[in-house]
Design an enzyme around this catalytic site. Structure first.
Site, mmCIF file in Angstrom:
data_model
loop_
_atom_site.group_PDB
_atom_site.id
_atom_site.type_symbol
_atom_site.label_atom_id
_atom_site.label_comp_id
_atom_site.label_asym_id
_atom_site.label_seq_id
_atom_site.Cartn_x
_atom_site.Cartn_y
_atom_site.Cartn_z
ATOM 1 N N ARG A 44 -5.707 -48.021 -32.158
ATOM 2 C CA ARG A 44 -5.916 -47.513 -30.811
ATOM 3 C C ARG A 44 -7.408 -47.497 -30.533
ATOM 4 O O ARG A 44 -8.214 -47.779 -31.422
ATOM 5 C CB ARG A 44 -5.265 -46.137 -30.571
ATOM 6 C CG ARG A 44 -5.120 -45.210 -31.708
ATOM 7 C CD ARG A 44 -6.398 -44.741 -32.291
ATOM 8 N NE ARG A 44 -7.292 -44.188 -31.286
ATOM 9 C CZ ARG A 44 -8.594 -44.067 -31.400
ATOM 10 N NH1 ARG A 44 -9.208 -44.504 -32.500
ATOM 11 N NH2 ARG A 44 -9.334 -43.538 -30.457
ATOM 12 N N ASP A 234 -11.123 -46.033 -21.098
ATOM 13 C CA ASP A 234 -10.069 -47.037 -21.245
ATOM 14 C C ASP A 234 -10.038 -48.017 -20.081
ATOM 15 O O ASP A 234 -9.568 -49.141 -20.221
ATOM 16 C CB ASP A 234 -8.707 -46.367 -21.418
ATOM 17 C CG ASP A 234 -8.656 -45.635 -22.754
ATOM 18 O OD1 ASP A 234 -9.148 -44.494 -22.823
ATOM 19 O OD2 ASP A 234 -8.182 -46.236 -23.729
ATOM 20 N N ASN A 244 -9.701 -42.261 -18.904
ATOM 21 C CA ASN A 244 -9.939 -42.044 -20.336
ATOM 22 C C ASN A 244 -8.866 -41.079 -20.834
ATOM 23 O O ASN A 244 -8.049 -40.567 -20.062
ATOM 24 C CB ASN A 244 -11.360 -41.487 -20.561
ATOM 25 C CG ASN A 244 -11.756 -41.509 -22.027
ATOM 26 O OD1 ASN A 244 -11.532 -42.504 -22.716
ATOM 27 N ND2 ASN A 244 -12.318 -40.419 -22.516
#
Lengths: 342, 342
Positions: A44, A234, A244
């Site tokens: 991730r 992100d 995020n």
């Protein structure tokens, strides 16, 4: 070792679900295994997911029995769709897939040559990530002063990338430069990436730190104990809105209220200039069990109804600056991101 | 049964550490056991702690072998000091102890009569708590509209009091009145009172609810999904600053930023008019294991440094109103609290 790497047709990645208790390497020998590893968060972190997606395509190229360029592109296309569907919010996933697929179509190569090209391009993406993060770490470290206590949310360290990290990369770089800093580590429910990964990484690098429940961050900010907030990202919209890890928005609002600078750190591949603002960013809803169970132990009544958005959007007005490999971008973000992305 | 009650010299309380998985009753036969139960949070919630402290003194009176009024008062004094030291933030603990001790000294009774009086006074404190909470629930429910989604932090239900509850009492009362409401339940790390207790209580009462990680609350507030915030309180200063479960401050700031009314609900015994403002309220620092372990399962690296403040202070400017048994107190709080407390 790096968070993810590919050698001799095998993609190896650190199993981030098992840290800090166990350090285990997962080996993926086909792109389906990589897609699964992205979805279940074995790997991730937006930049790490980008590299993983590219390596997924590399495995798809090696798996393909195609003997023509066209047949190989068709096989890559199937793999690309499966990899793209794994996680909706982090744009680096789409960015890496787009980069490999678009360029693959323009390569004047036969099946065998194209196969090698895809593998090499995935390696380049991983290698570039390390270089980009090194540049970002320097740019971000320059914002950190001797004596600062820095609040950090989620995990953005080496494990969130191929190596070095984004926001935590800046913090580790400041420590390496000899600045005396302290890090307040948000544990980051529901998946506890702060407690499990960030705390572990900072301990590895010997950076002084204190682990806290996310709820305690406001207490320390109000008491004047925090000088900077650093988070990753992100996906960033063209106006500077930042998607995020869920909880980032609360941190940003409380930092703003207390006059604490709030920095979001990301490679330019995280910036999605096709989106006008953050509310166009899709927010992934994840499994209820992330909230109701910890390591299989139930912590809520059976059958309880759960909401579990994995991300939130922080409007640009709460953000002091965006830190990229190309420099520090300050407001007005719309204008300055356009210049940066040229 | 009630959260806490005393019959035939035995104090019985629901073991809140075991819910929602087990419903167990703990029996305390001496005041030391009550002090221990407060400290380890077998019983928690400011009003419930107040009643527990009073019952602790009642057990101390029964335990004492004193044959004179003066000797009994000395024994009570020893017990009072041990009970007072259990938890520093919730003022109801001090309030209940002060009430019993001060009045005990003015009773013109012999040892046997005084012993009975202390037991009866503890019973009165518990009984009054139920009546006070019933009044608060009505006052708070009037602030809730049909169709509201209400964000709630920590646990303030029947379990946080002798019965009925404070903030959650208002919510349950609104539901009883037939208002169609929905509750967003903050899980409330580190001890997860929201996930373990509030979710369980709302399910018992059939109130529609969704459990969320504390980090997700901001996302729902920003998206316009929350119409009101309701929390309890552990101590309120004379200017209306509210000490409550850690994380409350973040909720209040984000609610304020989004124009969402923020209500804190408490009996007037929680209001400490001797404190000018919230920064004078002592904040309890609890064991690191509350952050690093969940039900004995480690979720952080061994030996990690932890900060674990159990409470935070929300300045009065973020608070729409204080809901008490005597009515709803609005700004300016300094002035209006003086009137309310007369």
């Amino acid at each position: 070792m790096r968070t993810i790497e590919m050698n001799n047709g095998v993609v190896k990645m650190i199993d981030q679900r098992k840290l800090p208790r166990q350090f285990e390497i997962v080996e993926c020998r086909d792109y389906g295994a990589v897609a699964h590893a992205i979805k279940d968060m074995t790997i991730r972190g937006a930049p790490a997911i980008g590299a993983a997606a590219a390596f997924g395509l590399a495995l798809a190229a090696l798996e393909s029995k195609a003997t023509t360029r066209e047949a190989l592109l068709r096989d890559l296309d199937v793999a690309e769709k499966i990899l793209r569907a794994t996680r909706p919010t982090a744009v680096n996933l789409m960015w890496a897939l787009d980069r490999v697929m678009k360029q693959a179509q323009t390569q004047n190569l036969d099946a065998s040559g194209l196969r090698d090209w895809v593998v090499a391009e995935a390696q380049r993406i991983a290698e570039e990530d390390v270089q980009i993060n090194t540049a970002m770490a320097k740019n971000g470290a320059a914002l950190i002063n001797d004596g600062d206590t820095i609040l950090h949310h989620c995990n953005t360290g080496p494990l969130a990338t191929v190596d070095i990290g984004t926001a935590l990369g800046c913090i580790i770089e400041a420590h390496r430069q000899g600045k005396k800093i302290h890090v307040l580590v948000d544990e980051t429910r529901p998946r506890l990436q702060g407690a499990r990964l960030t705390a572990w990484e900072l301990m590895q690098y010997g950076v002084p730190m204190t682990l806290i429940a996310d709820n305690a961050a406001g207490h320390y900010m109000r008491k004047g104990k925090v000088q900077k907030c650093f988070v990753g990202s992100d996906r960033v919209a063209a106006n500077g809105d930042v998607a995020n890890k869920v909880g980032t928005y609360k941190v940003a609002v409380v930092a703003h209220e207390n006059g604490i600078p709030f920095y979001a750190v990301m490679p330019t591949s995280t910036i999605d200039m096709t989106l006008a603002h953050g509310d166009d960013i899709p927010i992934e809803e994840r499994d209820a069990r992330e909230v109701t169970h910890i390591d299989g132990v139930p912590i809520a009544p059976e059958g309880v109804h759960v909401g579990n958005p994995a991300f939130d959007v922080t409007p640009n007005k709460y953000i002091t600056a965006l830190v990229t490999e190309r420099g520090v971008v300050r407001p007005p973000f719309g204008e300055n991101l356009l210049k940066t992305m040229k």
